[in-house]
Design a protein around this motif. Structure first.
Motif, PDB file in Angstrom:
ATOM      1  N   THR A   1     -49.518 -39.089   0.981  1.00 61.19           N
ATOM      2  CA  THR A   1     -49.227 -38.434  -0.296  1.00 61.19           C
ATOM      3  C   THR A   1     -50.496 -37.861  -0.911  1.00 61.19           C
ATOM      4  OG1 THR A   1     -48.282 -38.745  -2.516  1.00 61.19           O
ATOM      5  CG2 THR A   1     -49.455 -40.608  -1.558  1.00 61.19           C
ATOM      6  N   GLU A   2     -50.322 -36.871  -1.773  1.00 57.36           N
ATOM      7  CA  GLU A   2     -51.439 -36.267  -2.502  1.00 57.36           C
ATOM      8  C   GLU A   2     -51.289 -36.482  -4.003  1.00 57.36           C
ATOM      9  OE1 GLU A   2     -51.782 -32.199  -1.336  1.00 57.36           O
ATOM     10  OE2 GLU A   2     -52.096 -32.664   0.787  1.00 57.36           O
ATOM     11  N   GLU A   3     -50.404 -37.390  -4.397  1.00 53.36           N
ATOM     12  CA  GLU A   3     -50.200 -37.693  -5.817  1.00 53.36           C
ATOM     13  C   GLU A   3     -51.415 -38.415  -6.403  1.00 53.36           C
ATOM     14  OE1 GLU A   3     -47.526 -36.952  -7.822  1.00 53.36           O
ATOM     15  OE2 GLU A   3     -46.674 -35.800  -6.168  1.00 53.36           O
ATOM     16  N   ASP A   4     -51.530 -38.393  -7.735  1.00 56.50           N
ATOM     17  CA  ASP A   4     -52.639 -39.071  -8.416  1.00 56.50           C
ATOM     18  C   ASP A   4     -52.560 -40.581  -8.207  1.00 56.50           C
ATOM     19  OD1 ASP A   4     -53.559 -36.659  -9.351  1.00 56.50           O
ATOM     20  OD2 ASP A   4     -52.556 -36.819 -11.293  1.00 56.50           O
TER      21      ASP A   4
ATOM     22  N   THR B   1     -56.611 -37.848  -1.357  1.00 56.58           N
ATOM     23  CA  THR B   1     -55.288 -38.070  -0.769  1.00 56.58           C
ATOM     24  C   THR B   1     -55.167 -39.554  -0.422  1.00 56.58           C
ATOM     25  OG1 THR B   1     -56.079 -37.548   1.460  1.00 56.58           O
ATOM     26  CG2 THR B   1     -55.136 -35.734   0.178  1.00 56.58           C
TER      27      THR B   1
ATOM     28  N   ASN C   1     -39.939 -34.641 -10.947  1.00 58.92           N
ATOM     29  CA  ASN C   1     -41.213 -34.153 -11.498  1.00 58.92           C
ATOM     30  C   ASN C   1     -41.017 -33.559 -12.892  1.00 58.92           C
ATOM     31  OD1 ASN C   1     -43.131 -34.775  -9.488  1.00 58.92           O
ATOM     32  ND2 ASN C   1     -42.440 -33.072  -8.225  1.00 58.92           N
TER      33      ASN C   1
ATOM     34  N   THR D   1     -42.492 -46.826  -8.727  1.00 59.84           N
ATOM     35  CA  THR D   1     -43.955 -46.744  -8.760  1.00 59.84           C
ATOM     36  C   THR D   1     -44.509 -47.444  -7.522  1.00 59.84           C
ATOM     37  OG1 THR D   1     -43.976 -46.745 -11.173  1.00 59.84           O
ATOM     38  CG2 THR D   1     -46.020 -47.330 -10.069  1.00 59.84           C
TER      39      THR D   1
ATOM     40  N   ARG E   1     -40.432 -36.363 -15.419  1.00 58.35           N
ATOM     41  CA  ARG E   1     -41.688 -37.044 -15.773  1.00 58.35           C
ATOM     42  C   ARG E   1     -42.464 -36.267 -16.841  1.00 58.35           C
ATOM     43  NH1 ARG E   1     -44.306 -37.980  -9.975  1.00 58.35           N
ATOM     44  NH2 ARG E   1     -46.177 -38.284 -11.207  1.00 58.35           N
TER      45      ARG E   1
ATOM     46  N   ASN F   1     -36.546 -34.171  -5.900  1.00 60.53           N
ATOM     47  CA  ASN F   1     -37.970 -34.386  -6.211  1.00 60.53           C
ATOM     48  C   ASN F   1     -38.444 -33.460  -7.325  1.00 60.53           C
ATOM     49  OD1 ASN F   1     -38.146 -36.356  -4.259  1.00 60.53           O
ATOM     50  ND2 ASN F   1     -38.982 -34.995  -2.690  1.00 60.53           N
TER      51      ASN F   1
ATOM     52  N   CYS G   1     -49.510 -45.508  -7.499  1.00 64.54           N
ATOM     53  CA  CYS G   1     -49.250 -44.081  -7.290  1.00 64.54           C
ATOM     54  C   CYS G   1     -47.817 -43.767  -7.718  1.00 64.54           C
ATOM     55  CB  CYS G   1     -49.466 -43.740  -5.808  1.00 64.54           C
ATOM     56  SG  CYS G   1     -49.109 -42.039  -5.373  1.00 64.54           S
ATOM     57  N   ASN G   2     -47.652 -42.791  -8.595  1.00 64.63           N
ATOM     58  CA  ASN G   2     -46.307 -42.377  -9.029  1.00 64.63           C
ATOM     59  C   ASN G   2     -45.759 -41.363  -8.031  1.00 64.63           C
ATOM     60  OD1 ASN G   2     -45.970 -43.920 -11.435  1.00 64.63           O
ATOM     61  ND2 ASN G   2     -47.449 -42.585 -12.432  1.00 64.63           N
ATOM     62  N   GLU G   3     -45.208 -41.880  -6.938  1.00 68.35           N
ATOM     63  CA  GLU G   3     -44.677 -41.036  -5.866  1.00 68.35           C
ATOM     64  C   GLU G   3     -43.184 -40.791  -6.089  1.00 68.35           C
ATOM     65  OE1 GLU G   3     -43.725 -38.770  -3.350  1.00 68.35           O
ATOM     66  OE2 GLU G   3     -45.833 -39.266  -2.963  1.00 68.35           O
TER      67      GLU G   3
END
Length: 295
Positions: free
Chosen positions: A85-88, A138, A176, A112, A179, A172, A104-106
């Motif tokens: 994943t590339e999420e924060d 990442t 997003n 979570t 959120r 998805n 990570c909020n995927e």
């Protein structure tokens, strides 16, 4: 005794004496040695030894004033192979030891995502240098399992697979937007979940649940980085622990479009893994942060 030692091929270690011998062997013949200083002028060390391709044991502790290593804790690991994943990502330290959990909020998994941080030494170095936040990171995920089984896939045509992929992409996108506070997206997700629940409630009376549910990703137990998963196997290989000669299966799993590696001892796996089949089991999630400079 660490519960997941058996996942990397150490199922026959039964007492503290055998465990101490393994920890000593790991420190003396480490594959990698990593060090970092602390603000209090101490030195944290991590010794890792690969006992087969991708799997091994990490021993962590500190050096004292006399340059003597003081062992603090150890953990088994599976080195992840690809970016998941590339999420924060947010990192928090454990209260009892110098170890870390990542958050990570995927949106793809619907919960979570919390994982045990493998490469803590680079993280501490960046923290000491006050380089956070860092853009462009990442995350590569892996997991260990002590009990799992192989299940056959749900028969689907190429057209059905494409429709399912588009639905997942749309969901998805809604997550997003939700959120960010989009009320329309929140309402759409709520209605979608209600419709799904109604449909499943009707079908489950006549059909097996695993013929209806293609994959899932759910928290398991009281520890925050443990999950129960069901996902499609996209890659699989067998490795042998050089220390014990035990066989470990390493599988790449696609779970709700999130991909990660899973390692499980052959004696703990029911069924024969193969690409296209599904893996169902309980896992301990680990992760390694990929920093831009280390690509």
């Amino acid at each position: 005794m660490h519960k997941f030692l058996r996942a990397v091929g150490f199922s026959k270690i039964k007492n503290r004496k055998e465990l101490n011998a393994l920890i000593t062997a790991t420190i003396q013949d480490a594959t990698r040695r990593n060090y970092v200083t602390t603000p209090e002028d101490g030195m944290i060390a991590e010794f890792t030894r690969d006992f087969a391709d991708y799997i091994g044991l990490a021993v962590c502790g500190e050096f004292d004033e006399e340059d003597k290593f003081i062992y603090e804790y150890y953990y088994p690991y599976l080195i992840p192979t690809n970016v998941s994943t590339e999420e924060d990502i947010n990192i928090e330290r454990h209260a009892a030891t110098i170890s870390y959990e990542g958050v990570c909020n995927e949106p793809r998994v619907g919960v979570t995502l919390i994982f045990y941080l493998q490469n803590m030494i680079p993280y501490i170095k960046y923290e000491n240098e006050k380089k956070f936040p860092i853009r462009g990171t990442t995350l590569s995920l892996s997991a260990l399992s002590t009990k799992g089984q192989i299940m056959m896939p749900i028969a689907k045509t190429e057209e059905e697979k494409e429709v399912a992929k588009k639905k997942m992409g749309y969901r998805n996108k809604l997550i997003n937007n939700a959120r960010k506070g989009d009320e329309t997206a929140i309402e759409s997700l709520t209605l979608e979940d209600m419709d799904l629940y109604t449909t499943l409630s009707k079908k489950i009376r006549k059909q097996d649940v695993y013929s209806l549910v293609d994959s899932y990703f759910m928290p398991y137990g009281v520890e925050c980085d443990h999950y129960s998963v069901l996902g499609e196997i996209t890659e699989t290989k067998k490795v042998k622990n050089r220390f014990t000669d035990e066989i470990v299966h390493i599988m790449r799993i696609n779970c709700n479009e999130l991909e990660f590696d899973v390692a499980i001892n052959e004696v703990d796996l029911l069924g024969e893994p193969a690409v296209g089949r599904r893996f169902k089991g309980n896992i301990w999630m680990q992760g390694a942060i990929n920093y831009p400079e280390s690509k």
